[in-house]
Scaffold this active site. Structure first.
Site, PDB file in Angstrom:
ATOM      1  N   CYS A  87       0.721  -1.242  -0.102  1.00  0.00           N
ATOM      2  CA  CYS A  87       0.006   0.049  -0.006  1.00  0.00           C
ATOM      3  C   CYS A  87       0.856   1.436  -0.097  1.00  0.00           C
ATOM      4  O   CYS A  87       1.656   1.354   0.982  1.00  0.00           O
ATOM      5  CB  CYS A  87      -1.044   0.016   1.308  1.00  0.00           C
ATOM      6  SG  CYS A  87      -1.941   1.542   1.293  1.00  0.00           S
ATOM      7  N   CYS A  90       0.318   3.227   3.700  1.00  0.00           N
ATOM      8  CA  CYS A  90       1.113   2.772   4.873  1.00  0.00           C
ATOM      9  C   CYS A  90       2.149   1.647   4.608  1.00  0.00           C
ATOM     10  O   CYS A  90       2.682   1.287   5.610  1.00  0.00           O
ATOM     11  CB  CYS A  90      -0.299   2.094   5.797  1.00  0.00           C
ATOM     12  SG  CYS A  90      -0.840   0.544   5.175  1.00  0.00           S
ATOM     13  N   CYS A 144      -7.135  -0.809   1.552  1.00  0.00           N
ATOM     14  CA  CYS A 144      -6.198  -1.129   2.567  1.00  0.00           C
ATOM     15  C   CYS A 144      -6.699  -1.339   3.985  1.00  0.00           C
ATOM     16  O   CYS A 144      -7.379  -0.236   4.448  1.00  0.00           O
ATOM     17  CB  CYS A 144      -4.930  -0.303   2.632  1.00  0.00           C
ATOM     18  SG  CYS A 144      -3.653  -0.573   3.928  1.00  0.00           S
ATOM     19  N   CYS A 147      -4.595   1.414   6.604  1.00  0.00           N
ATOM     20  CA  CYS A 147      -4.757   2.919   6.616  1.00  0.00           C
ATOM     21  C   CYS A 147      -6.120   3.280   5.839  1.00  0.00           C
ATOM     22  O   CYS A 147      -6.436   4.520   5.776  1.00  0.00           O
ATOM     23  CB  CYS A 147      -3.609   3.710   5.719  1.00  0.00           C
ATOM     24  SG  CYS A 147      -3.565   3.234   4.255  1.00  0.00           S
ATOM     25  N   CYS A 164      -9.110  -5.366  -9.136  1.00  0.00           N
ATOM     26  CA  CYS A 164      -8.879  -4.711 -10.196  1.00  0.00           C
ATOM     27  C   CYS A 164      -8.463  -3.337  -9.630  1.00  0.00           C
ATOM     28  O   CYS A 164      -9.185  -2.610  -8.939  1.00  0.00           O
ATOM     29  CB  CYS A 164      -9.896  -4.284 -10.910  1.00  0.00           C
ATOM     30  SG  CYS A 164      -9.587  -3.028 -12.518  1.00  0.00           S
TER      31      CYS A 164
END
Length: 177
Positions: A87, A90, A144, A147, A164
């Site tokens: 991510c 984070c 995510c 975060c 996707c």
């Protein structure tokens, strides 16, 4: 940017309805921008100013405002190297390259994420909750779990249920030998 979001919604919306049966579990997750009806406490919480300071304009629009990058605009969309995808918001490891599915659609597709790395929610109004015939169809949003950053959507493409994902949402780390 708005046109890209609408084009992607039209493209993806046609396939997303077949995946809507999965959406019920995701309704309890809060909107990372704070608009959801239920609370979810993310491990990493930043102010809008902190997010803006750490992300460029496009990254901020995708991760925090749920925008969509143009197809084939991010170099990760067709990356075939071995490694992990983390991510951008984070640094949580979310995807492994072994689960990447190569499709010529312009975004990254994964068959699955790492365990406990992605939360699902509804992006848009579910069927029956809007009377606007021009409203884009609701899709299952992938975020995510640490975060709350927007990653992309989970939908059915070419008969497969796939994640996707916007390349802008991720950082790639090549495998070490």
């Amino acid at each position: 940017m708005v046109e890209a979001s609408l084009n992607r919604r039209v493209f993806l919306g046609a396939t997303a309805l077949s995946g809507m049966t999965l959406a019920g579990a995701g309704r309890a997750m809060a909107d990372p921008a704070g608009g959801g009806s239920e609370e979810y406490q993310y491990e990493i919480v930043r102010t809008e100013a902190e997010w803006r300071a750490m992300l460029d304009k496009e990254e901020y629009n995708v991760l925090r405002k749920r925008s969509t990058e143009l197809p084939k605009s991010h170099p990760l969309w067709n990356n075939t190297a071995d490694g992990i995808y983390c991510c951008r918001g984070c640094d949580l490891t979310i995807y492994d390259s072994i689960w990447k599915v190569e499709l010529d659609k312009g975004w990254l597709f994964f068959a699955q994420s790492r365990l406990n790395s992605v939360l699902m929610g509804i992006d848009g109004k579910p069927p029956g909750e809007t009377t606007d015939p021009n409203a884009p169809p609701a899709m299952i949003e992938a975020r995510c779990r640490r975060c709350g950053s927007h990653l992309g959507h989970i939908l059915t493409v070419e008969g497969q249920t796939l994640h996707c994902i916007n390349g802008t949402s991720l950082q790639f780390r090549p495998a070490t030998v």
